[in-house]
Design a protein around this motif. Sequence first.
Motif, mmCIF file in Angstrom:
data_model
loop_
_atom_site.group_PDB
_atom_site.id
_atom_site.type_symbol
_atom_site.label_atom_id
_atom_site.label_comp_id
_atom_site.label_asym_id
_atom_site.label_seq_id
_atom_site.Cartn_x
_atom_site.Cartn_y
_atom_site.Cartn_z
ATOM 1 N N UNK A 838 0.871 -1.177 0.000
ATOM 2 C CA UNK A 838 0.000 0.000 0.000
ATOM 3 C C UNK A 838 0.907 1.227 0.000
ATOM 4 N N UNK A 839 0.689 2.133 -0.926
ATOM 5 C CA UNK A 839 1.482 3.361 -0.984
ATOM 6 C C UNK A 839 0.720 4.487 -0.285
ATOM 7 N N UNK A 840 1.397 5.164 0.642
ATOM 8 C CA UNK A 840 0.808 6.311 1.332
ATOM 9 C C UNK A 840 1.182 7.605 0.603
ATOM 10 N N UNK A 841 0.517 8.697 0.991
ATOM 11 C CA UNK A 841 0.827 10.037 0.481
ATOM 12 C C UNK A 841 0.713 10.105 -1.051
ATOM 13 N N UNK A 842 -0.302 9.447 -1.604
ATOM 14 C CA UNK A 842 -0.536 9.533 -3.051
ATOM 15 C C UNK A 842 -1.331 10.817 -3.296
ATOM 16 N N UNK A 843 -0.606 11.884 -3.574
ATOM 17 C CA UNK A 843 -1.212 13.214 -3.567
ATOM 18 C C UNK A 843 -1.702 13.678 -4.936
ATOM 19 N N UNK A 844 -1.266 13.045 -6.029
ATOM 20 C CA UNK A 844 -1.682 13.518 -7.351
ATOM 21 C C UNK A 844 -1.684 12.354 -8.346
ATOM 22 N N UNK A 845 -2.214 12.647 -9.537
ATOM 23 C CA UNK A 845 -2.356 11.607 -10.549
ATOM 24 C C UNK A 845 -1.013 11.113 -11.068
ATOM 25 N N UNK A 846 -0.013 11.991 -11.115
ATOM 26 C CA UNK A 846 1.310 11.581 -11.604
ATOM 27 C C UNK A 846 1.890 10.490 -10.706
ATOM 28 N N UNK A 847 1.766 10.680 -9.398
ATOM 29 C CA UNK A 847 2.253 9.659 -8.458
ATOM 30 C C UNK A 847 1.463 8.371 -8.643
ATOM 31 N N UNK A 848 0.146 8.509 -8.814
ATOM 32 C CA UNK A 848 -0.707 7.333 -8.971
ATOM 33 C C UNK A 848 -0.315 6.526 -10.208
ATOM 34 N N UNK A 849 -0.016 7.221 -11.303
ATOM 35 C CA UNK A 849 0.389 6.512 -12.534
ATOM 36 C C UNK A 849 1.687 5.745 -12.312
ATOM 37 N N UNK A 850 2.634 6.388 -11.632
ATOM 38 C CA UNK A 850 3.917 5.727 -11.363
ATOM 39 C C UNK A 850 3.708 4.461 -10.525
ATOM 40 N N UNK A 851 2.856 4.555 -9.530
ATOM 41 C CA UNK A 851 2.603 3.398 -8.664
ATOM 42 C C UNK A 851 1.982 2.254 -9.444
ATOM 43 N N UNK A 852 1.097 2.589 -10.388
ATOM 44 C CA UNK A 852 0.507 1.536 -11.212
ATOM 45 C C UNK A 852 1.563 0.874 -12.076
ATOM 46 N N UNK A 853 2.489 1.679 -12.614
ATOM 47 C CA UNK A 853 3.572 1.117 -13.423
ATOM 48 C C UNK A 853 4.439 0.166 -12.601
ATOM 49 N N UNK A 854 4.701 0.550 -11.370
ATOM 50 C CA UNK A 854 5.560 -0.275 -10.502
ATOM 51 C C UNK A 854 4.866 -1.575 -10.146
ATOM 52 N N UNK A 855 3.530 -1.539 -10.010
ATOM 53 C CA UNK A 855 2.795 -2.740 -9.624
ATOM 54 C C UNK A 855 2.368 -2.755 -8.179
ATOM 55 N N UNK A 856 2.334 -1.554 -7.527
ATOM 56 C CA UNK A 856 1.856 -1.477 -6.152
ATOM 57 C C UNK A 856 0.380 -1.873 -6.123
ATOM 58 N N UNK A 857 -0.037 -2.562 -5.060
ATOM 59 C CA UNK A 857 -1.398 -3.105 -5.004
ATOM 60 C C UNK A 857 -2.456 -2.066 -4.654
ATOM 61 N N UNK A 858 -2.163 -1.187 -3.661
ATOM 62 C CA UNK A 858 -3.168 -0.234 -3.183
ATOM 63 C C UNK A 858 -2.547 1.155 -3.042
ATOM 64 N N UNK A 859 -3.396 2.166 -3.107
ATOM 65 C CA UNK A 859 -2.948 3.547 -2.940
ATOM 66 C C UNK A 859 -3.829 4.241 -1.910
ATOM 67 N N UNK A 860 -3.216 5.192 -1.160
ATOM 68 C CA UNK A 860 -3.933 5.963 -0.145
ATOM 69 C C UNK A 860 -3.396 7.386 -0.184
ATOM 70 N N UNK A 861 -4.260 8.350 -0.252
ATOM 71 C CA UNK A 861 -3.844 9.744 -0.297
ATOM 72 C C UNK A 861 -4.915 10.598 -0.943
ATOM 73 N N UNK A 862 -4.650 11.873 -1.008
ATOM 74 C CA UNK A 862 -5.670 12.801 -1.512
ATOM 75 C C UNK A 862 -6.028 12.521 -2.963
#
Length: 874
Positions: A838-862
């Motif tokens: 689970x990735x914390x501090x996902x504050x914007x769409x750019x971070x979210x896209x990167x996390x999807x590329x990496x293969x992180x399972x869950x995201x949490x943040x604004x």
Amino acid sequence: MCADLLGATFGRTERNPDYTISGVDPASDGFCDPLMATPKNRFGRALGSEDSRDTDPSPQNALARVQAELVELRHLLAQVFEGRAHLDAQGHYIRVDQHYADIYGYGVDELVGAQWQQTVHPDDHKIVLESYQRMLAAGWAEFDVRGVRQDGSTFDQHAVIVKTFDQDGQFNGHHCLIRDIPGQAQLQKKAEEALRESEERFRNLIEGSIQGIIIQRDWKPLFINQAYADILGYDSPDEIIALDSIESQFAPYERPRLQRYKQARIRGEDAPTQYEYDALRKDGTIVTVQNTVRVVTWRGETAVQSTLIDVTDRRHAEEALRVSEERYRALYDDNPSMFFTLDGDGEIVSTNRFGANELGYSVDELVGMSIFALHVEADQMAMRKRIETCLQNPDQVQRWEVGKLRKDGTVVWVRETARVVRDVDQQPVVLTVCEDITEVHNLSKQLSYQATHDPLTGLINRREFERRLLRALQTAQTDSKEHALCYLDLDQFKIINDTCGHVAGDELLRQLSAVLREKVRKRDTLARLGGDEFGVLVEHCSLEQAQRVAESVRDAIKGFRFLWGERSFNVSVSIGLVPITTTSGSITNVLSMADAACYVAKDKGANGIHISRQDDVELASRQKEMQWVEIINRALDQDRLHLSRQPIVSIADGKKTGHFHELLVRMEDEDGNIVLPRNFLSAAERYNLTTELDRWVINSALKWLASHPLYVRDLFLCSINLSGHSLGDQEFLEFVIQQFDQTGVSPAKICFEVTETAAIANLTTASRFFKALGNSGCRFALDDFGSGLSSFAYLRNLPVDFLKIDGGFVKDIVNDPIALAMVRSINDIGHVMGKQTIAEFVENEAILRKLKEIGVDFAQGYAVGRPMRIVQGD
């Protein structure tokens, strides 16, 4: 030793004393059969070889030989009720042989693509899954379960499963060998009956000679018995006697060889008296015979007597065994693991070709070498003890990780599994299987360095500094050792950072770190604690000696000038010095006192040093902290706490979950203003109030969930934070269990979050807490994982389900390649260990896209959802 290897690998407990296995070889279709072997006669020689034949051609001797061969062939027939299959990592059949399909009553094509559960009795699925886990750990497993045929009938079967890998060394499934136990028993009975019938038949044949006998001169037949005619497919001996020469009865390719033997005998030279050749039967087919030759007198003249035995079936069996031997040898030699068989002194008795190549040796070079020569001197004693442990505990499997020396001096790191097996003489030997983990080891080493060092300055980071400080506190309390802590804060750093930019500020920190390294003792710990703050842990010294170290550091910084472009800056530092003694208390107390002492020094002017005393800084610090204690207690009494829930969203492709959120505690002051946890949690932890806060959160959370059954129905997980103090509180554990019972909320809906620091600091109690609630269905997450990455070794001992990647890395992954690499590494290693991330501090769409590329399972943040207040009763 290969026989012992296979016996260990496939769990075989019975061994025919007349059989040996000299190698392991994969079948051409990808299967392997661990029960095939090379038959030998009673003299220990391989059946079918020229030197294994008895020169006595008498019928009695022939009977003895045939009886022995039938015993050997009976062992081969046992293979009929064995089947082989290959399954992928998801348990689908991807390849089966005909025997395997026949045992279950299916066609081969009907089984391919099916799940393994289709062929195993449902009550035995658990046995298969447990054995599968053993196979993943050890490389193989064996077990007995009930098989289910296509018609629904069941039967007892013995199974052996072996882990397989693709060309890149990645796990891709397993081979499965099954044995139909009732079928094999039936076959054994038939073999016994066949043996008795054969013995009776050959006894009857003795009277009429069971061997084909011909007496000839210059290949012209003089006498032939009925057995000879039968072997060559003639109705009677007279048909052959009528021939002018028996040369036509030799296969064309055999005639030159037999002609040479004939000419040698004519010249009085040595020629083989026993050999095998292919004979041409009357119908043109080939039969392989064993021929025993001797010179006799026939009607007063010299002649040659040949005694023939039909060995066609044996030749075919020998050829099949030879091919099997080659396949097994290839499987053993080319298996992508290193195999070593060691005697009690650690001498290498056998090894496979792959293992030798990996270490830069030939097999012959390694055999006879001491295994300890493949280890650095520092590891040799430990290796000796491991071998001794194996021999002392022959029924146990031992595992360890160690570096092995290649011939060129480089080191390959392996995960070694060892157990005791018996060699052909029934002597105990140690079989070890080594898996190359060099890449993982180096990555772990790199991550461990990154986990303990500041990336900018190369100094020890705060997490590692606190670990060493804890150790110093423990020695001070248990052994009455004296230590001291210097807390440094640069005075002009903000000016330089603001006027020249962050690049200049970073360079200043790097240069000052080099200056500080020269002024501290080698045994002392110099760390960057954050920003422009440094710490020096001065161990095993008096306060006076520590003061001299602090003064040396201050003077060095005072004499340093920082040059940036055309500008030059003087740098000063304020230092707080705290003694570490038996009365120092916790890490938090020591750091708080040192921080306060540093600010006192700063208040007095640049380049100051202030030594913390019990009668000043500590008292002021306690008064400040006690103010928060009072505020927290009043908030609990007046019910001025509330919960907010922040969504945690699945971002993995194709994976959907129900509601998943984290509960966040908030405090309201007496004026109704929101107070965030970062303002009061440190005081709560310091004065042991966190358990009271945790009780309030759990009570409030479970009550709210119990009052919203429709929400709970679609709920995946509700995540609740716990403190380190609560983990070790037995009464708190009982309170949690009681709350589940009272509210009726399923534990499977709850995930407890614990910070990495708290879990590691309370490793034993955390493991006990996790297991107690985990048995009820609760799940667990390590919060802020990666902020210190203190040791992935601890992670193996904690039964957690999720890793929450520290937001300090996540928020920078778009622009900071180091942060991106750290997030990727944590995610990859977490997945390898079977954890979801689970990735914390996902504050914007750019971070979210990167996390999807990496293969992180869950995201949490604004970027995926803001916290929403929970109101009881709504």
